[in-house]
Write a protein that holds these residues in place. Structure first.
Motif, PDB file in Angstrom:
ATOM      1  N   MET A 103       0.844  -1.195   0.000  1.00 59.26           N
ATOM      2  CA  MET A 103       0.000   0.000   0.000  1.00 59.26           C
ATOM      3  C   MET A 103       0.879   1.244   0.000  1.00 59.26           C
ATOM      4  SD  MET A 103      -2.978   1.127   2.685  1.00 59.26           S
ATOM      5  CE  MET A 103      -1.826   1.385   4.039  1.00 59.26           C
ATOM      6  N   LYS A 104       0.617   2.149  -0.932  1.00 57.39           N
ATOM      7  CA  LYS A 104       1.430   3.341  -1.076  1.00 57.39           C
ATOM      8  C   LYS A 104       0.987   4.433  -0.110  1.00 57.39           C
ATOM      9  CE  LYS A 104       3.042   6.613  -4.576  1.00 57.39           C
ATOM     10  NZ  LYS A 104       2.925   7.017  -5.987  1.00 57.39           N
ATOM     11  N   VAL A 105       1.939   4.959   0.654  1.00 54.37           N
ATOM     12  CA  VAL A 105       1.688   6.086   1.552  1.00 54.37           C
ATOM     13  C   VAL A 105       2.344   7.315   0.938  1.00 54.37           C
ATOM     14  CG1 VAL A 105       2.024   7.040   3.846  1.00 54.37           C
ATOM     15  CG2 VAL A 105       1.604   4.584   3.572  1.00 54.37           C
ATOM     16  N   THR A 106       1.535   8.324   0.635  1.00 57.64           N
ATOM     17  CA  THR A 106       2.035   9.523  -0.034  1.00 57.64           C
ATOM     18  C   THR A 106       2.416  10.593   0.979  1.00 57.64           C
ATOM     19  OG1 THR A 106      -0.154  10.528  -0.213  1.00 57.64           O
ATOM     20  CG2 THR A 106       0.502   9.017  -1.958  1.00 57.64           C
ATOM     21  N   ASN A 107       3.081  11.631   0.486  1.00 54.05           N
ATOM     22  CA  ASN A 107       3.436  12.770   1.344  1.00 54.05           C
ATOM     23  C   ASN A 107       2.194  13.473   1.880  1.00 54.05           C
ATOM     24  OD1 ASN A 107       6.203  12.372   0.977  1.00 54.05           O
ATOM     25  ND2 ASN A 107       6.260  13.656  -0.856  1.00 54.05           N
ATOM     26  N   ILE A 108       1.134  13.458   1.076  1.00 54.99           N
ATOM     27  CA  ILE A 108      -0.122  14.071   1.542  1.00 54.99           C
ATOM     28  C   ILE A 108      -0.684  13.296   2.728  1.00 54.99           C
ATOM     29  CG2 ILE A 108      -2.482  14.666   0.879  1.00 54.99           C
ATOM     30  CD1 ILE A 108      -1.517  15.061  -1.961  1.00 54.99           C
ATOM     31  N   ASP A 109      -0.601  11.955   2.684  1.00 54.70           N
ATOM     32  CA  ASP A 109      -1.054  11.139   3.808  1.00 54.70           C
ATOM     33  C   ASP A 109      -0.297  11.504   5.084  1.00 54.70           C
ATOM     34  OD1 ASP A 109      -2.840   9.632   2.223  1.00 54.70           O
ATOM     35  OD2 ASP A 109      -1.203   8.345   1.565  1.00 54.70           O
ATOM     36  N   ILE A 110       1.020  11.616   4.974  1.00 47.63           N
ATOM     37  CA  ILE A 110       1.846  11.941   6.136  1.00 47.63           C
ATOM     38  C   ILE A 110       1.507  13.325   6.666  1.00 47.63           C
ATOM     39  CG2 ILE A 110       4.218  12.313   6.923  1.00 47.63           C
ATOM     40  CD1 ILE A 110       5.095  10.244   4.809  1.00 47.63           C
ATOM     41  N   LEU A 111       1.347  14.287   5.756  1.00 53.86           N
ATOM     42  CA  LEU A 111       1.034  15.660   6.167  1.00 53.86           C
ATOM     43  C   LEU A 111      -0.319  15.731   6.876  1.00 53.86           C
ATOM     44  CD1 LEU A 111       1.804  18.647   6.126  1.00 53.86           C
ATOM     45  CD2 LEU A 111       0.666  18.826   3.890  1.00 53.86           C
ATOM     46  N   LEU A 112      -1.326  15.057   6.307  1.00 53.59           N
ATOM     47  CA  LEU A 112      -2.652  15.058   6.931  1.00 53.59           C
ATOM     48  C   LEU A 112      -2.626  14.410   8.314  1.00 53.59           C
ATOM     49  CD1 LEU A 112      -5.018  14.167   3.944  1.00 53.59           C
ATOM     50  CD2 LEU A 112      -4.912  16.328   5.192  1.00 53.59           C
ATOM     51  N   SER A 113      -1.867  13.323   8.447  1.00 53.48           N
ATOM     52  CA  SER A 113      -1.770  12.636   9.736  1.00 53.48           C
ATOM     53  C   SER A 113      -1.128  13.531  10.786  1.00 53.48           C
ATOM     54  CB  SER A 113      -0.966  11.342   9.589  1.00 53.48           C
ATOM     55  OG  SER A 113      -1.574  10.476   8.655  1.00 53.48           O
ATOM     56  N   ILE A 114      -0.035  14.207  10.404  1.00 54.95           N
ATOM     57  CA  ILE A 114       0.665  15.083  11.347  1.00 54.95           C
ATOM     58  C   ILE A 114      -0.212  16.269  11.751  1.00 54.95           C
ATOM     59  CG2 ILE A 114       2.619  16.676  11.605  1.00 54.95           C
ATOM     60  CD1 ILE A 114       4.243  14.776   9.845  1.00 54.95           C
TER      61      ILE A 114
END
Length: 244
Positions: A1-12
């Protein structure tokens, strides 16, 4: 499953928002009430945790309201549906660990917690396992999920996720460590044996007993009782014939 930079930013950003809100609430509580030495710390930790869970539940409610999960097969990329599904998973794992993964919530109270997460759960339901994607799960009255059982409304293969609704009827028993996969319907009073894996798209009829990996029908409730009654009836007829 691909985790994008947007995913990381939204999580943070989501975690920072929840932490900031909880700290503000704890600070307000500290100014509002001061307990004797030693108790204040426990009081503030409790207030912080309640505020953190409350704001997380509120964010989850907003996501379900404006971007509800839909059944289907999706390619995980940067579209809204993919981002929401991954963010929901992050909240469940990182923010709601005490409710879902730590088993701190009693079995007879977990139904309330999963209702807050969007599941449709009837009366008297006992949950000893986990329910993933609660908004895609329905459980009827007086059903029971055994210890460490899992109801997961998703499967992931490569970069694709398949979402499917799970419907559990009334008075259903799902044994410990059993796994129920997406798009499974279980009829009233059915039994899924411990350790069974019910594959995607399965339909279990009312009163049926399923077990194995993958699960298959192994019986019907009351079948043994009927067979035993017929055997006793035949034995009685043979005894009466012998007496004659």
């Amino acid at each position: 499953m691909k985790v994008t930079n947007i995913d990381i930013l939204l999580s943070i950003l989501s975690s920072l928002a929840c932490l900031s809100f909880s700290l503000v609430v704890a600070r307000f509580a500290h100014e509002l009430l001061y307990l004797p030495h030693g108790f204040q710390a426990f009081y503030l930790i409790f207030v912080f945790m309640v505020a953190f869970i409350a704001i997380t539940l509120l964010l989850l409610y907003g996501l379900r309201l404006f971007c509800p999960l839909r059944e289907g097969n999706y390619i995980l990329k940067s579209d809204t549906h993919s981002l929401v599904w991954k963010l929901l998973g992050y909240f469940y794992v990182a923010h709601l660990w005490p409710l879902i993964n730590a088993n701190l919530v009693p079995v007879n109270v977990r139904a309330v917690a999963y209702r807050l997460l969007g599941a449709k759960i009837g009366r008297g339901v006992m949950i000893g396992g986990k329910v993933l994607e609660p908004s895609l799960v329905e459980i009827g009255d007086y059903s029971m999920l055994g210890e460490d059982s899992i109801l997961t409304a998703h499967t992931v293969v490569g970069n694709k996720v398949d979402l499917g609704k799970i419907v559990v009827g009334r008075d259903v028993t799902i044994g410990g460590t059993a796994v129920i996969l997406p798009d499974v319907h279980i009829g009233d009073s059915a039994i899924v044996a411990p350790g069974a894996v019910v594959k995607k798209g399965t339909r279990i009829g009312p009163g049926e007993i399923w077990g194995g990996v993958p699960a298959r029908k192994i019986g019907v409730i009351g079948e043994r009782g009927r067979e035993g009654g017929m055997e006793r009836q035949r034995d009685g007829e043979m005894e009466r014939g012998g007496e004659r």
